[in-house]
Design an enzyme around this catalytic site. Structure first.
Site, PDB file in Angstrom:
ATOM      1  N   HIS A   1       0.801  -1.230   0.000  1.00 49.50           N
ATOM      2  CA  HIS A   1       0.000   0.000   0.000  1.00 49.50           C
ATOM      3  C   HIS A   1       0.827   1.271   0.000  1.00 49.50           C
ATOM      4  O   HIS A   1       0.279   2.362   0.182  1.00 49.50           O
ATOM      5  CB  HIS A   1      -0.914   0.041   1.218  1.00 49.50           C
ATOM      6  CG  HIS A   1      -1.983  -0.999   1.208  1.00 49.50           C
ATOM      7  ND1 HIS A   1      -3.249  -0.761   0.705  1.00 49.50           N
ATOM      8  CD2 HIS A   1      -1.974  -2.277   1.607  1.00 49.50           C
ATOM      9  CE1 HIS A   1      -3.974  -1.860   0.827  1.00 49.50           C
ATOM     10  NE2 HIS A   1      -3.219  -2.806   1.375  1.00 49.50           N
TER      11      HIS A   1
ATOM     12  N   LYS B   1      -8.299  13.905   4.633  1.00 47.20           N
ATOM     13  CA  LYS B   1      -7.418  12.721   4.601  1.00 47.20           C
ATOM     14  C   LYS B   1      -6.419  12.907   5.714  1.00 47.20           C
ATOM     15  O   LYS B   1      -6.357  13.969   6.333  1.00 47.20           O
ATOM     16  CB  LYS B   1      -6.710  12.612   3.247  1.00 47.20           C
ATOM     17  CG  LYS B   1      -6.043  13.935   2.803  1.00 47.20           C
ATOM     18  CD  LYS B   1      -5.384  13.824   1.446  1.00 47.20           C
ATOM     19  CE  LYS B   1      -6.339  13.894   0.279  1.00 47.20           C
ATOM     20  NZ  LYS B   1      -6.351  12.728  -0.563  1.00 47.20           N
ATOM     21  N   ARG B   2      -5.614  11.868   6.014  1.00 48.84           N
ATOM     22  CA  ARG B   2      -4.587  12.049   7.018  1.00 48.84           C
ATOM     23  C   ARG B   2      -3.682  13.220   6.646  1.00 48.84           C
ATOM     24  O   ARG B   2      -3.469  13.502   5.463  1.00 48.84           O
ATOM     25  CB  ARG B   2      -3.765  10.759   7.179  1.00 48.84           C
ATOM     26  CG  ARG B   2      -4.516   9.657   7.899  1.00 48.84           C
ATOM     27  CD  ARG B   2      -4.878  10.046   9.314  1.00 48.84           C
ATOM     28  NE  ARG B   2      -3.730  10.001  10.188  1.00 48.84           N
ATOM     29  CZ  ARG B   2      -3.497   9.039  11.077  1.00 48.84           C
ATOM     30  NH1 ARG B   2      -4.355   8.049  11.246  1.00 48.84           N
ATOM     31  NH2 ARG B   2      -2.423   9.070  11.827  1.00 48.84           N
TER      32      ARG B   2
ATOM     33  N   LYS C   1       0.921  14.519   1.103  1.00 48.38           N
ATOM     34  CA  LYS C   1      -0.435  14.796   0.622  1.00 48.38           C
ATOM     35  C   LYS C   1      -0.632  16.287   0.349  1.00 48.38           C
ATOM     36  O   LYS C   1      -1.618  16.699  -0.247  1.00 48.38           O
ATOM     37  CB  LYS C   1      -1.469  14.292   1.625  1.00 48.38           C
ATOM     38  CG  LYS C   1      -1.454  12.761   1.775  1.00 48.38           C
ATOM     39  CD  LYS C   1      -2.443  12.299   2.838  1.00 48.38           C
ATOM     40  CE  LYS C   1      -2.347  10.812   3.149  1.00 48.38           C
ATOM     41  NZ  LYS C   1      -3.034   9.960   2.152  1.00 48.38           N
TER      42      LYS C   1
ATOM     43  N   THR D   1      -8.423   6.715  -1.876  1.00 50.35           N
ATOM     44  CA  THR D   1      -9.766   6.155  -2.015  1.00 50.35           C
ATOM     45  C   THR D   1     -10.811   7.231  -1.733  1.00 50.35           C
ATOM     46  O   THR D   1     -11.943   7.142  -2.215  1.00 50.35           O
ATOM     47  CB  THR D   1      -9.977   4.959  -1.057  1.00 50.35           C
ATOM     48  OG1 THR D   1      -9.425   5.280   0.218  1.00 50.35           O
ATOM     49  CG2 THR D   1      -9.319   3.704  -1.593  1.00 50.35           C
TER      50      THR D   1
ATOM     51  N   LYS E   1     -14.625   8.267  -3.446  1.00 48.31           N
ATOM     52  CA  LYS E   1     -15.883   8.564  -2.748  1.00 48.31           C
ATOM     53  C   LYS E   1     -16.438   9.901  -3.229  1.00 48.31           C
ATOM     54  O   LYS E   1     -17.640  10.050  -3.447  1.00 48.31           O
ATOM     55  CB  LYS E   1     -15.657   8.591  -1.232  1.00 48.31           C
ATOM     56  CG  LYS E   1     -15.279   7.232  -0.668  1.00 48.31           C
ATOM     57  CD  LYS E   1     -14.685   7.310   0.734  1.00 48.31           C
ATOM     58  CE  LYS E   1     -13.890   6.042   1.032  1.00 48.31           C
ATOM     59  NZ  LYS E   1     -12.999   6.165   2.193  1.00 48.31           N
TER      60      LYS E   1
HETATM   61  C1  26W Z   1       3.785   0.555  10.003  1.00 41.92           C
HETATM   62  C2  26W Z   1       3.074   1.834   9.994  1.00 41.92           C
HETATM   63  C3  26W Z   1       2.212   1.985   8.822  1.00 41.92           C
HETATM   64  C4  26W Z   1       0.861   2.001   8.982  1.00 41.92           C
HETATM   65  C5  26W Z   1       0.052   2.142   7.890  1.00 41.92           C
HETATM   66  C6  26W Z   1       2.752   2.102   7.568  1.00 41.92           C
HETATM   67  C7  26W Z   1       1.955   2.225   6.491  1.00 41.92           C
HETATM   68  C8  26W Z   1       0.607   2.240   6.646  1.00 41.92           C
HETATM   69  C9  26W Z   1      -0.274   2.303   5.430  1.00 41.92           C
HETATM   70  C10 26W Z   1       0.522   2.052   4.202  1.00 41.92           C
HETATM   71  C11 26W Z   1      -1.036   3.547   5.358  1.00 41.92           C
HETATM   72  C12 26W Z   1      -2.150   3.557   4.370  1.00 41.92           C
HETATM   73  O1  26W Z   1      -3.269   3.646   4.766  1.00 41.92           O
HETATM   74  N1  26W Z   1      -1.873   3.538   3.051  1.00 41.92           N
HETATM   75  C13 26W Z   1      -2.880   3.884   2.080  1.00 41.92           C
HETATM   76  O2  26W Z   1      -3.546   2.734   1.628  1.00 41.92           O
HETATM   77  C14 26W Z   1      -4.658   3.089   0.830  1.00 41.92           C
HETATM   78  C15 26W Z   1      -5.392   1.822   0.473  1.00 41.92           C
HETATM   79  O3  26W Z   1      -4.658   1.076  -0.434  1.00 41.92           O
HETATM   80  C16 26W Z   1      -4.219   3.878  -0.387  1.00 41.92           C
HETATM   81  O4  26W Z   1      -5.364   4.305  -1.077  1.00 41.92           O
HETATM   82  C17 26W Z   1      -3.382   5.077   0.020  1.00 41.92           C
HETATM   83  O5  26W Z   1      -2.855   5.718  -1.118  1.00 41.92           O
HETATM   84  C18 26W Z   1      -2.268   4.649   0.937  1.00 41.92           C
HETATM   85  O6  26W Z   1      -1.554   5.771   1.430  1.00 41.92           O
END
Ligand code: 26W
Length: 836
Positions: free
Chosen positions: A377, A568-569, A574, A676, A680
């Site tokens: 992701h 978004k976060r 971003k 995503t 929406k």
């Molecule tokens: C280990 C800490 C950590 C926690 C969460 C590292 C990375 C993450 C994720 C990668 C964060 C995340 O939510 N990524 C998002 O995933 C979505 C679903 O696929 C994508 O639409 C987003 O672009 C992506 O940033």
């Protein structure tokens, strides 16, 4: 007669209900609500809690789900079908009540039932807390996926941790984020069903012994500190199809035994403290998004979930395959790993097959690598998980041994594929050598899986060409793309009733499970009456959003203004800062009287910052200060409003999405894996202003350039420009940007907080700025100008809006899940036994 495995009590058939008995009409529902209110919950005339009313309704609904849940279970069981387990440390479910009413098609009857009892359904629905077991996109994707799987009648079960505390609640105090714990289970969770009978024992620490059992050595993991994993099941109803799938969330519970040595030594408190340590595993969700934390507790969570889910599948396998024949295990099971967070499942499955079921390495590896599939992701290097070998070895010594063995065999494969290429070996190794050796979880995930996918076309291409290039060269056929999607049930049918009604009136029903039907809306975009209806719906949704903004931020927005939204976060990549720069530029124009052909605009920005991400929190403060100055300037008035929306979450998106005109998707190209939120918004008829990043690329492809405000460097341009990126020159050569930077330098937005935004300003002025914010300023401002102009022609804008909704089929999570199923899972849909 069936037997309870443990107690041997005979269950008489007369005890079981096999037919559907519960009425779906208002009077049956009202009667059950009263019964649950009075008997199940024991409320009396002194009860004043609205929450009990909500609970009574949920229990009445859960009873109805239960009938369908069982029959779904029986159908899967009878068919002995192949199943997929979706393993995810996050499931961002939000509220379930509205979704359940929609999917069971009983909104009308429940409304009647509730009003017969003298209440308003809307008020009862507000009692539900968001299940916030996730950070952002990755967690919400898991939630959309289980909705689609149930709707498509696929035998897929979700597994997550039952955190006591979900994602923190965000309050804004003096412009700053203040985190508050989200104890979402404080009043219980009426949807869930505790299943203590399926609890599993998870081992930690201890040591590994080699024992000679005559026919070779066996490894034994002994002297362990065990924790129990107790599952709670949450029903996931499909859309009006009688199917109810399961989300199984695991709670950590101390084993029954006390620490006897402590206890006998009179150290009662120490003995109890040990229990606390075990139960901490499911205490709290890590609030990090896109940066790994390296905390031991997090690794314990990952192994806890992975082991619990795998042992749960093993239990069922042994029950259904007497004698423990595993030859068809991989034909019947798939595990989809949501990022590397549960990737330790690969080593855990090897351990279970070898140590507990006596299998040889090669046979176990064949099985493992035929049922594990990994989804990546993120491309951000700081988000790639690496665990110190030392921590790994202390917590799960047997698992570390297995990872070493996987790596040794893998490296010899590399050596024979690329003889002598030791650099490549070092690059690809699962173990990163150096001062503190680390386990690279992504490498483990790739080596142990038969499928590796990215989440948008561009993202997958970049994975193959960049991050995972070596692996792609070795195993090109493992790699595939699965562009993300979102569920149209929650994010259109449920959250936008006005638009749903208009669509159904125009096209009939059926679009809820087949968004390709929406393409027929395109032909209506020349029909004046239809345009008016579309506009009325949007206007109504904007009023609803404006009311929320006024309530939560005290800012009044005119529903006729352009609603420009970015939620978004909060993260540098971003580029909420780019958005803020544009806002300041608009303010500067107003102040210098450049208001010809002005489009009144409300800029709404929302999102949580990871509590440890200092700069992201400072960005929140920055936006709030800018908003404060602009909103109270009488010279600005209604021409520009800015608000920071506090505590952005799933239930807030259900109001924000439908009320948005312009959706900001402005990440630096090549950084956002997919996004995503963009989908929406599009589904709800917002037009996107965005860069060629993540799934924006595909949105643009679907709607065409004339229905999308495109700007900014491409990923390739970002890479080349980076080499001689000169932000100072960009400032010098752009009059508008110079003026904006002057306002910042003069502390216009921090008059009483000297130096407060220096770090922010410095980050943008830095030639090494990885996000190259200033490089896209001009493009962004021009694109915003085009958007403002387009908005002034309301017919033109409405047509763009319609085209966006009409073209959103590709972004339904049903399409995504169909792709996963066709290419990876290969499951057969199974209809629920008793049709509804
Ligand atoms: C280990 C800490 C950590 C926690 C969460 C590292 C990375 C993450 C994720 C990668 C964060 C995340 O939510 N990524 C998002 O995933 C979505 C679903 O696929 C994508 O639409 C987003 O672009 C992506 O940033």
């Amino acid at each position: 007669m069936a037997k309870d495995e443990k107690s041997q009590i005979l269950l008489p058939k007369s005890l079981l209900i096999t037919e559907r008995e519960l009425g779906m009409d208002a009077s049956s529902i009202a009667a059950d609500m009263r019964r649950h209110f009075n008997h199940t919950l024991g409320c009396d005339k002194h009860s004043i809690s609205a929450h009990h009313v909500y609970e009574a309704l949920v229990i009445a609904l859960r009873d109805r789900l239960m009938e369908r849940w069982k029959s779904t279970h029986y159908s899967y069981q009878d068919k002995q079908c192949k199943r997929t387990q979706y393993l995810s440390l996050e499931f961002l479910m939000g509220r379930s009540l509205g979704n359940t009413l929609l999917n069971l098609d009983i909104q009308g009857e429940v409304e009647k039932a509730v009003s017969a009892l003298g209440l308003q359904l809307e008020d009862v629905m507000k009692e539900e807390r968001d299940a916030g077991l996730g950070n952002g996109g990755l967690g919400r994707l898991a939630a959309c996926f289980v909705d689609s799987c149930a709707t498509m009648q696929l035998p897929v079960m979700g597994h997550c941790i039952r955190y006591d505390y979900g994602i923190f609640k965000q309050r804004i105090e003096q412009g700053e984020q203040v985190e508050q714990p989200d104890h979402w289970l404080a009043c219980g969770n009426p949807w869930e069903l505790e299943r203590t009978e399926f609890q599993q024992r998870i081992r930690f620490r201890g040591r590994v012994e080699r024992v000679d059992e005559g026919q070779g050595f066996q490894m034994r993991w002994v002297d362990t500190d065990d924790v129990l994993a107790v599952p709670y099941d949450i029903p996931i109803p499909g859309y009006r199809n009688g199917t109810v799938n399961t989300l199984r969330v695991w709670k950590a519970v101390a084993v029954e035994e006390f620490d006897l040595t402590q206890f006998n030594a009179g150290n009662y408190a120490e003995a109890v403290a040990g229990r606390m340590h075990a139960e901490n595993i499911s205490k709290v969700l890590y609030p990090n998004d896109a940066s790994e934390s390296g905390k031991e507790l997090r690794l314990r969570q990952q192994y806890f979930l992975s082991s619990a889910a795998l042992q749960d599948v093993m239990r069922r396998w042994l029950r259904d395959n007497k004698g423990g024949d595993f030859s068809r295990f991989a034909d019947k099971n798939c595990f989809q790993l949501n990022d590397t967070h549960p990737a330790v499942a690969i080593a855990e499955l090897m351990r279970l097959l070898m140590d507990e079921h006596g299998m040889e390495w090669d046979v176990a590896w064949e099985i493992t690598t035929h049922c594990m599939a990994y989804t990546n992701h993120t491309l951000l290097p700081e988000a790639l998980e690496r665990w110190p070998v030392r921590i790994f070895g202390e917590l799960m010594p047997r698992i570390l041994d297995i990872i070493f063995e996987i790596n040794a065999r893998f490296l010899s494969e590399i050596a024979s594929h690329w003889p002598g290429d030791t650099e490549r070996q070092a690059r690809m190794s699962i173990i990163e050598e150096g001062g503190e050796p680390q386990v690279r979880m992504a490498h483990l995930a790739i080596v142990g899986s038969f499928s590796v996918n990215g989440v948008a076309a561009l993202h997958t291409k970049l994975l193959k060409e960049g991050l995972f290039k070596d692996f792609y060269e070795l195993w090109p056929r493992k790699f595939n793309n699965k562009t993300n999607g979102v569920t149209p049930r929650r994010f259109l049918a449920l959250s936008n009733p006005g638009l749903s009604e208009l669509i159904t009136e125009t096209l009939g029903t059926g679009w809820e499970t087949d968004l390709t039907k929406l393409k027929d809306l395109r032909s209506k975009s020349e029909d004046g009456a239809f345009l008016r209806r579309w506009r009325e719906v949007k206007r109504h949704n904007k009023e609803r959003l404006a009311a929320m903004v006024e309530q939560d931020c005290g800012v009044k927005c005119d529903p006729d203004a352009l609603f420009d939204v970015q939620v978004k976060r909060i993260h540098e990549y971003k580029r909420q800062l780019l958005n803020a720069l544009h806002v300041i530029h608009l303010y500067d124009r107003l102040k210098r009287g450049d208001t010809a052909d002005w489009t009144p605009r409300c800029v709404l920005i929302g999102g949580k910052a990871a509590p440890g991400y200092w700069l992201a929190k400072r960005i929140i403060k920055f936006i709030n200060n800018v908003a404060e100055v602009i909103n109270k300037d009488p010279a600005v008035g209604d021409l520009l409003k800015v608000a920071f929306l506090p505590n952005y979450r799933v239930s807030a998106m259900e109001i924000i999405g439908p009320g948005t005109d312009l959706s900001s998707q402005i990440s630096t190209a090549g950084k956002e894996a997919s996004g995503t939120g963009n989908m929406k918004f599009m589904m709800n008829g917002a037009v996107t202003i965005g860069t060629l990043d993540g799934a924006n690329v595909e949105i643009l492809e679907e709607v065409g350039e004339e229905n999308f405000f495109l700007f900014g460097l491409t990923e390739a341009e970002v890479t080349t420009t980076r080499k001689n990126y000169d932000p100072e020159r960009i400032i010098r050569e752009d009059e508008d940007l110079s003026r904006v930077m002057q306002l910042l330098d003069s502390a216009h937005f921090n008059q009483f907080e000297p130096g407060f935004f220096d770090a922010i300003i410095g980050s943008m002025r830095n030639p090494g700025d990885p996000w190259m914010t200033l490089a896209d300023f001009r493009g962004f401002v021009d694109a915003q100008q085009r958007a403002a102009q387009a908005f002034r022609d309301q017919d033109r804008w409405t047509k763009m809006s319609i085209v966006n909704t009409a073209c959103c089929a590709h972004f339904s999570s049903d399409r995504t899940i169909a792709d996963y199923n066709r290419d990876i899972w290969k499951l057969t849909p199974v209809a629920s036994e008793t049709p509804c």
